[in-house]
Scaffold this active site. Structure first.
Site, PDB file in Angstrom:
ATOM      1  N   ASP A 110     -52.357  80.728  74.425  1.00 14.20           N
ATOM      2  CA  ASP A 110     -51.781  79.657  75.236  1.00 14.20           C
ATOM      3  C   ASP A 110     -50.605  79.047  74.487  1.00 14.20           C
ATOM      4  OD1 ASP A 110     -51.781  78.169  77.618  1.00 14.20           O
ATOM      5  OD2 ASP A 110     -52.697  76.470  76.602  1.00 14.20           O
ATOM      6  N   TYR A 112     -47.003  76.416  74.433  1.00 20.42           N
ATOM      7  CA  TYR A 112     -46.726  74.972  74.514  1.00 20.42           C
ATOM      8  C   TYR A 112     -45.249  74.853  74.843  1.00 20.42           C
ATOM      9  CZ  TYR A 112     -47.353  70.151  72.568  1.00 20.42           C
ATOM     10  OH  TYR A 112     -47.471  68.799  72.369  1.00 20.42           O
ATOM     11  N   HIS A 117     -43.612  68.142  78.577  1.00 24.92           N
ATOM     12  CA  HIS A 117     -45.019  67.957  78.217  1.00 24.92           C
ATOM     13  C   HIS A 117     -45.181  67.743  76.716  1.00 24.92           C
ATOM     14  CE1 HIS A 117     -49.342  68.489  78.016  1.00 24.92           C
ATOM     15  NE2 HIS A 117     -49.175  69.471  77.154  1.00 24.92           N
ATOM     16  N   ARG A 126     -49.397  61.595  68.406  1.00 20.85           N
ATOM     17  CA  ARG A 126     -48.780  61.257  67.116  1.00 20.85           C
ATOM     18  C   ARG A 126     -47.907  60.015  67.260  1.00 20.85           C
ATOM     19  NH1 ARG A 126     -47.839  66.516  67.940  1.00 20.85           N
ATOM     20  NH2 ARG A 126     -45.631  66.116  68.347  1.00 20.85           N
ATOM     21  N   GLU A 183     -54.740  71.135  82.765  1.00 22.65           N
ATOM     22  CA  GLU A 183     -53.421  71.617  82.347  1.00 22.65           C
ATOM     23  C   GLU A 183     -52.972  72.657  83.358  1.00 22.65           C
ATOM     24  OE1 GLU A 183     -53.167  72.846  78.283  1.00 22.65           O
ATOM     25  OE2 GLU A 183     -53.162  70.767  77.575  1.00 22.65           O
ATOM     26  N   GLU A 185     -50.818  75.476  84.562  1.00 24.06           N
ATOM     27  CA  GLU A 185     -50.047  76.466  83.821  1.00 24.06           C
ATOM     28  C   GLU A 185     -49.807  77.721  84.646  1.00 24.06           C
ATOM     29  OE1 GLU A 185     -51.477  77.242  79.907  1.00 24.06           O
ATOM     30  OE2 GLU A 185     -52.329  75.242  79.636  1.00 24.06           O
ATOM     31  N   ASP A 217     -55.995  75.278  81.951  1.00 24.92           N
ATOM     32  CA  ASP A 217     -56.579  75.279  80.612  1.00 24.92           C
ATOM     33  C   ASP A 217     -57.230  73.906  80.382  1.00 24.92           C
ATOM     34  OD1 ASP A 217     -57.178  76.503  78.157  1.00 24.92           O
ATOM     35  OD2 ASP A 217     -55.478  75.544  77.190  1.00 24.92           O
ATOM     36  N   ARG A 221     -59.416  65.801  75.676  1.00 23.65           N
ATOM     37  CA  ARG A 221     -58.357  65.210  74.851  1.00 23.65           C
ATOM     38  C   ARG A 221     -58.901  64.455  73.643  1.00 23.65           C
ATOM     39  NH1 ARG A 221     -54.178  68.257  76.262  1.00 23.65           N
ATOM     40  NH2 ARG A 221     -53.606  68.042  78.458  1.00 23.65           N
ATOM     41  N   GLN A 224     -59.866  67.085  71.157  1.00 23.79           N
ATOM     42  CA  GLN A 224     -58.633  67.701  70.684  1.00 23.79           C
ATOM     43  C   GLN A 224     -57.921  66.824  69.654  1.00 23.79           C
ATOM     44  OE1 GLN A 224     -55.781  68.337  73.816  1.00 23.79           O
ATOM     45  NE2 GLN A 224     -54.242  69.260  72.475  1.00 23.79           N
ATOM     46  N   TYR A 228     -57.582  68.681  65.932  1.00 21.67           N
ATOM     47  CA  TYR A 228     -56.468  69.636  65.948  1.00 21.67           C
ATOM     48  C   TYR A 228     -55.651  69.649  64.660  1.00 21.67           C
ATOM     49  CZ  TYR A 228     -52.338  66.627  66.625  1.00 21.67           C
ATOM     50  OH  TYR A 228     -51.306  65.746  66.454  1.00 21.67           O
ATOM     51  N   LYS A 237     -60.633  72.940  73.742  1.00 22.22           N
ATOM     52  CA  LYS A 237     -60.026  73.873  74.688  1.00 22.22           C
ATOM     53  C   LYS A 237     -60.950  75.041  75.051  1.00 22.22           C
ATOM     54  CE  LYS A 237     -55.619  72.342  74.666  1.00 22.22           C
ATOM     55  NZ  LYS A 237     -54.789  72.078  75.850  1.00 22.22           N
ATOM     56  N   THR A 241     -61.356  78.164  80.498  1.00 21.24           N
ATOM     57  CA  THR A 241     -60.003  78.319  81.027  1.00 21.24           C
ATOM     58  C   THR A 241     -60.134  79.026  82.358  1.00 21.24           C
ATOM     59  OG1 THR A 241     -59.028  78.476  78.815  1.00 21.24           O
ATOM     60  CG2 THR A 241     -57.719  79.309  80.653  1.00 21.24           C
ATOM     61  N   THR A 330     -49.028  73.629  79.502  1.00 23.92           N
ATOM     62  CA  THR A 330     -48.872  72.701  80.615  1.00 23.92           C
ATOM     63  C   THR A 330     -47.433  72.655  81.117  1.00 23.92           C
ATOM     64  OG1 THR A 330     -50.628  71.333  79.709  1.00 23.92           O
ATOM     65  CG2 THR A 330     -49.224  70.326  81.365  1.00 23.92           C
ATOM     66  N   GLU A 344     -50.654  62.731  80.825  1.00 25.60           N
ATOM     67  CA  GLU A 344     -49.283  62.300  81.084  1.00 25.60           C
ATOM     68  C   GLU A 344     -49.194  61.403  82.320  1.00 25.60           C
ATOM     69  OE1 GLU A 344     -46.356  65.763  80.490  1.00 25.60           O
ATOM     70  OE2 GLU A 344     -48.298  66.712  80.843  1.00 25.60           O
TER      71      GLU A 344
END
Length: 399
Positions: A110, A112, A117, A126, A183, A185, A217, A221, A224, A228, A237, A241, A330, A344
């Protein structure tokens, strides 16, 4: 034109002909092609045992010449009335069949690839740092997922459990995710493998990729965000899927090809598509929550193309296998109504979505159903459908 009485505005016309795997009472799983509201039984119509294997893998492995030959044969059968007597007995109403996972997934990667996104999620995960990591504009970032939990549309979404730690907590806790997300996709299915040690160039997409599907997917959150760093997504994740049951042949999207967004930094030669015909795709996705349209993500805004993703995936010599699936990550656009995830759309819960009846959603609740659909320009002048990928959330199960 076709001798078939196709429903008005169908996205499954003769310029599409997506492949899937179906079963019906009295038949084992077999390959079919969607045409209007029917599925054409390829095993019965062609007499070729490759369509009785229960997945698309054996046919996909035959390569582009075989793909083109069958597509030409099907187009002839469905447009020339002289073939009606032979073909019509092998058409089954879609309402009377069960659709299955179309491919045996070998590996799952997958990416990014949507800048909109990546920037928005970077602000959430972050805070106080630049939204894009220093490498993002130079290479397609991705992670290797769990092929064994790729499932067909309609598979229940069991709420996953794991560790999560809020910034204010002193220690992590364990339990069902409180931030279950979607997500939206686009996925790409590999038909022809490659040799170990031999990279696939930018121009090799159509030689290896059989077709395109829709992907959700599902993401936890809170799991994650805690897990991560430093190695990326894992339990947040890998629980599920979902993919659509129909794989649209890559050639059916020829009219949808568009240039990708302008690059802001020079790319290394193996990713530089300025001297090739680029593989941006004008696909419009729609995300519905409990039947209500909440977003229309535009795939044309995706920064990294499938050709660049494939080139990067193999540049170190990693081999492709028939049945490999790689997805875009996404899909999100620049506007609020174009975001492909709830994190989002709700600004991580700061601005919950308001649904009819006054209900609000920041993340998914048990019983919620998500439906993702997509269309693209077809070679016949209308729009073709990529089908749908759906899932309903179920409560976490006791360990």
């Amino acid at each position: 034109m076709s001798w078939l009485d196709l429903p008005p505005g169908t996205g499954f016309g003769v310029d599409n002909l997506p492949y899937g795997v179906f079963s019906a009472p009295g038949t084992a799983r077999r390959t079919g092609v969607a045409v209007g509201d029917a599925v054409l039984d390829l095993a019965a119509a062609t007499g070729d045992d490759v369509h009785t294997t229960g997945s698309l893998n054996a046919f996909m492995a035959r390569g582009p010449r075989a793909w083109a030959a069958l597509r030409a044969q099907l187009t002839g059968w469905l447009t020339d009335p002289a073939h009606r007597g032979r073909v019509e007995p092998h058409l089954r109403p879609l309402s009377e069949v069960v659709l299955h996972l179309p491919v045996e997934v070998a590996d799952y990667v997958d990416f990014y690839s949507s800048r909109h996104h990546a920037e928005e999620l970077g602000r959430v995960l972050r805070p106080g740092t630049p939204p894009l990591t220093p490498n993002w504009l130079h290479l397609p970032i991705g992670y290797h997922g769990r092929a064994g939990t790729v499932a067909v549309s309609g598979t229940p979404v069991v709420r996953p459990s794991g560790q999560r730690k809020a910034p204010a907590d002193d220690a992590p806790t364990f339990g069902p995710t409180q931030r279950l997300d979607v997500e939206a996709e686009v996925g790409f299915v590999v038909g022809v493998g490659s040799d170990l040690g031999t990279p696939v160039p930018l121009t090799g997409l159509a030689e290896h990729v059989f077709g395109v599907c829709l992907v959700n997917d599902w993401s936890a959150r809170d799991l994650q965000a805690w897990e991560y760093v430093p190695l990326g997504p894992f339990l947040g994740k890998s629980f599920l899927t979902s993919v659509s049951p129909w794989v649209v042949p890559l050639v059916a999207l020829e009219a949808a090809r568009v240039p990708p967004p302008a690059r802001e930094v020079p790319l290394l030669p193996y990713l530089d598509d300025t001297l090739t015909e680029p593989w941006g795709l004008d696909i419009t996705l729609e995300v519905r929550l409990d039947g209500e349209l909440v977003s229309r993500p535009p795939f044309a805004s995706t920064y990294w193309t499938a050709a660049q993703q494939l080139a990067h995936l193999t540049v170190n010599g990693a081999a492709l296998r028939t049945g490999d699936l790689f997805a875009s990550g996404t899909v999100s656009g620049p506007e609020d109504g174009q975001r492909g995830s709830l994190v989002e759309l709700s600004r991580a819960g700061e601005r919950p979505l308001v649904l009819p009846g006054g209900r609000t959603r920041s993340f998914l609740e048990d019983g919620d159903e998500v439906r993702i659909t997509a269309t693209a320009p077809g070679t016949g002048g209308g729009r073709i459908s990529l089908g749908e990928v759906t899932g309903r959330v179920e409560a976490a199960r006791a360990s």
